[in-house]
Design a protein around this motif. Structure first.
Motif, PDB file in Angstrom:
ATOM      1  N   GLY B 111     -15.109  -9.977 -22.389  1.00  0.00           N
ATOM      2  CA  GLY B 111     -14.539 -10.631 -23.567  1.00  0.00           C
ATOM      3  C   GLY B 111     -13.953  -9.625 -24.539  1.00  0.00           C
ATOM      4  O   GLY B 111     -12.929  -9.891 -25.168  1.00  0.00           O
ATOM      5  N   SER B 117     -11.745 -16.181 -25.888  1.00  0.00           N
ATOM      6  CA  SER B 117     -13.028 -16.805 -25.624  1.00  0.00           C
ATOM      7  C   SER B 117     -12.939 -17.766 -24.437  1.00  0.00           C
ATOM      8  O   SER B 117     -13.799 -17.759 -23.544  1.00  0.00           O
ATOM      9  N   THR B 120     -12.529 -15.960 -21.137  1.00  0.00           N
ATOM     10  CA  THR B 120     -13.782 -15.302 -20.728  1.00  0.00           C
ATOM     11  C   THR B 120     -14.750 -16.344 -20.168  1.00  0.00           C
ATOM     12  O   THR B 120     -15.350 -16.138 -19.106  1.00  0.00           O
ATOM     13  N   SER B 151     -18.038 -16.675 -25.993  1.00  0.00           N
ATOM     14  CA  SER B 151     -17.610 -16.589 -27.399  1.00  0.00           C
ATOM     15  C   SER B 151     -17.701 -15.167 -27.951  1.00  0.00           C
ATOM     16  O   SER B 151     -17.162 -14.878 -29.023  1.00  0.00           O
ATOM     17  N   SER B 159     -10.570  -7.226 -31.203  1.00  0.00           N
ATOM     18  CA  SER B 159     -10.624  -8.675 -31.396  1.00  0.00           C
ATOM     19  C   SER B 159      -9.288  -9.171 -31.951  1.00  0.00           C
ATOM     20  O   SER B 159      -8.841  -8.724 -33.008  1.00  0.00           O
ATOM     21  N   GLU B 373     -17.119 -18.529 -33.775  1.00  0.00           N
ATOM     22  CA  GLU B 373     -17.860 -18.496 -32.508  1.00  0.00           C
ATOM     23  C   GLU B 373     -18.794 -19.697 -32.394  1.00  0.00           C
ATOM     24  O   GLU B 373     -18.903 -20.313 -31.337  1.00  0.00           O
ATOM     25  N   ASN B 384     -15.697 -24.141 -25.462  1.00  0.00           N
ATOM     26  CA  ASN B 384     -16.258 -23.425 -24.311  1.00  0.00           C
ATOM     27  C   ASN B 384     -17.081 -24.356 -23.416  1.00  0.00           C
ATOM     28  O   ASN B 384     -17.141 -24.182 -22.208  1.00  0.00           O
TER      29      ASN B 384
END
Lengths: 167, 436
Positions: B111, B117, B120, B151, B159, B373, B384
């Motif tokens: 990640g 996110s 990943t 996350s 990032s 996140e 996610n």
């Protein structure tokens, strides 16, 4: 001309802009890489590397947007899809297609005056000695292509899942 | 009409448009444009709208964005994630929950390089979930670990979301990257601890697998050298002040391509896919940044953040109370806004407010990413969770919801710790770059 043929024409423009933006990205990467290498190994960085990266970013950003517009990749909150009737969702997609054209055209219109000012003032980039209006013209060309691609989205089905197809 | 009332109407109009499926960039642009036109007049607003896209699209500082995204796209294509999971699986063999801990470690590493996110979570689910299920892991625990692990990449540098935060908050990218590292590693450790605790009490959730010798573990760790090389050259280079973020991103992208070609894992078609994927992702992001700039300018004109601060003072709310309210609001927004959209919509309103209460904007950036996140993994709408269900349709969404619940304590614990010990985020930037 039927819808499919019209869409195919817009798609050709999109692909051309996508490739141009891809090339700009590669140039951006290679120039920066060479600049670092020459600076650390030969103490001789590329003159104007910084401005060249800025120029490539202009090409990358303004020509790279068209795919997102033609393929409706722009981020939406699709919460309403789960409970609204499909006809309403389709109508909203069509409405936002029109809004998309109007909004990007607004940016293009607003950019004309500063672009003309840059041309008439004869501003140049400090290191490259390239007139800044070249950058503005590149940006306006990219945005013009993006407007056409936004119009092209009107020829695509207004399917909420249409955006899932590969570029 | 008072400026703050116009601002409040603007915010309401923004959320109405978002609800009606208007793309985030259009909603931000139209509210920004109309709002600024009311506040300043049409001609000054047109001048602003004419210069904002060019200033953003020709900004050297933002060139870091496509280059880091390219590095992530190439890393996804070259199977880096698979190497990382194999190494973690062998290194942790014989430990209860080792596969889930390994998936978390691999997700954190992948990640960090990948930066997305969802990518990943999707990639690690494809790689790690079949192994975990074969080993008899509880589907809830397995999917929870993968969702949580997915996350991590948006906080651990490099990032993408912190780069975008830097663009709208005018904070330095290296400083933000330094601030994100320790909280990112802590969060990874907390997630791992949760696996240990859950499997301690529910041994049936993660049967013990075969062990490995020390030699096998060390040999497996060798497989991570590509990740380590990319991470240390890019992030190490930035931290050490050797490279600017753009230079580090270029080296990272070129390095990922070179490693992929040298290892015969990156075909020309895959490289083309990566480059074009980068163009499309950035096309989406940059128009949002155009709109966010207009919206942000409008918020400044309305002095709405100032009014919110005055309201908070009038209600005798302390700084921590305001921050708690902001975090709760973010968790609510996370139910329906995706991370970058949420950041660009809210930061122009909240950042001036929190700085008025004396909070550090770099620290706030890390807080915002942590709550983003949480938004990615909290039921019922964490993206996610849906990514994992899409890859494993036989796992019921209710099992995934049940599985993620223990993992939600980790970011919440981190947020609490960050309130009491802001140094968690701030000591590394201070160490590297001095006081801000």
């Amino acid at each position: 001309m039927n819808r499919t043929k019209a869409y195919a024409l817009f798609d050709r423009l999109r692909v051309a802009q996508l490739r141009l933006a891809s090339l700009a990205l590669i140039v951006m990467m290679v120039v920066t890489l060479l600049d670092v290498f020459l600076r650390y190994v030969f103490n001789s960085p590329i003159h104007g590397a910084y401005e060249l990266v800025e120029a490539m970013l202009v090409v990358f950003v303004f020509h790279g947007m068209s795919t997102a517009f033609l393929k409706r990749r722009n981020i939406v909150i699709d919460l309403i899809d789960s409970f609204a009737p499909r006809t309403l969702v389709v109508a909203l997609i069509r409405f936002t297609d029109l809004l998309s054209i109007a909004t990007i055209a607004l940016f293009a219109y607003a950019m004309i005056t500063p672009a003309l000012q840059s041309y008439s003032y004869g501003e140049v980039k400090m290191d490259l000695q390239v007139p800044i209006w070249y950058f503005w013209a590149t940006a306006l060309l990219g945005i013009a292509g993006t407007i056409l691609c936004a119009i092209g989205a009107l020829f695509a089905p207004a399917d909420p899942h249409h955006t899932d197809e590969p570029v | 009409m008072a400026a703050s009332t116009i601002g409040a109407i603007g915010v309401l109009a923004l959320f109405t448009m978002l609800f009606l499926r208007v793309p985030v960039w259009i909603a931000l642009t139209l509210v920004g444009f109309i709002g600024n036109s009311i506040m300043l007049g049409v001609m000054p607003t047109l001048a602003l709208a004419g210069t904002v896209p060019f200033d953003v699209g020709a900004s050297y500082n933002l060139s870091v964005l496509p280059l880091f995204i390219l590095m992530g796209e190439v890393a996804s294509e070259t199977g880096l994630s698979s190497d990382l999971f194999k190494a973690a699986r062998v290194a942790l063999a014989g430990i209860r929950g080792g596969l889930a801990i390994g998936a978390l470690a691999a997700s954190a590493c992948f990640g960090a390089v990948c930066g997305s996110s969802l990518a990943t979570a999707a990639t690690m689910t494809r790689i790690a979930l079949p192994d975990m299920r074969k080993a008899g892991y509880d589907p809830g625990l397995a999917s929870g670990a993968l969702a949580a692990g997915g996350s991590l990449g948006i906080l651990i540098p490099p990032s993408i979301i912190l780069v975008i935060y830097s663009a709208i908050s005018e904070q330095s990218v290296p400083r933000l990257f330094a601030a994100g590292l320790v909280p990112g590693l802590l969060l990874t450790a907390f997630y791992m601890l949760i696996v240990v605790i859950v499997t301690h009490f529910r041994k049936d959730y993660a049967p013990l697998g075969g062990s490995a010798t020390m030699r096998e573990r060390l040999r497996a760790l060798k497989g991570t050298w590509q990740f380590l090389a990319l991470f240390f050259v890019t992030i190490g280079g930035i931290y050490a002040g050797i490279f600017s973020p753009t230079e580090a991103a270029s080296i990272g992208a070129a390095g990922a391509i070179a490693l992929g070609i040298a290892g015969r894992r990156l075909s020309f078609a895959a490289l083309q896919r990566s480059i074009e994927g980068t163009v499309v992702t950035c096309g989406v992001l940059f128009v949002i940044v155009f709109g966010a700039n207009l919206f942000s300018f409008f918020m400044v004109q309305t002095q709405l953040p100032g009014l919110l601060a005055a309201g908070a003072h009038a209600a005798n709310l302390s700084g921590p109370a305001v921050m708690v309210l902001i975090v709760i609001a973010y968790i609510g927004f996370g139910c329906f806004l995706e991370a970058i959209g949420m950041l660009l919509i809210t930061v122009p309103v909240f950042l001036p407010l929190v700085t008025q209460f004396g909070y550090d904007p770099v620290w706030f950036g890390v807080i915002v990413v942590i709550v983003a996140e949480v938004g990615l993994i909290h039921p019922p709408v964490g993206l996610n969770l849906f990514v994992i269900q899409a890859h494993a349709p036989d796992i019921k969404i209710t099992s995934i919801y049940r599985g993620i619940v223990p993992f939600l304590f980790a970011p919440l614990l981190l947020l609490v710790l960050m309130f009491f010990f802001p140094q968690i985020a701030l000591w590394l930037p201070k160490l590297f770059y001095g006081a801000g």
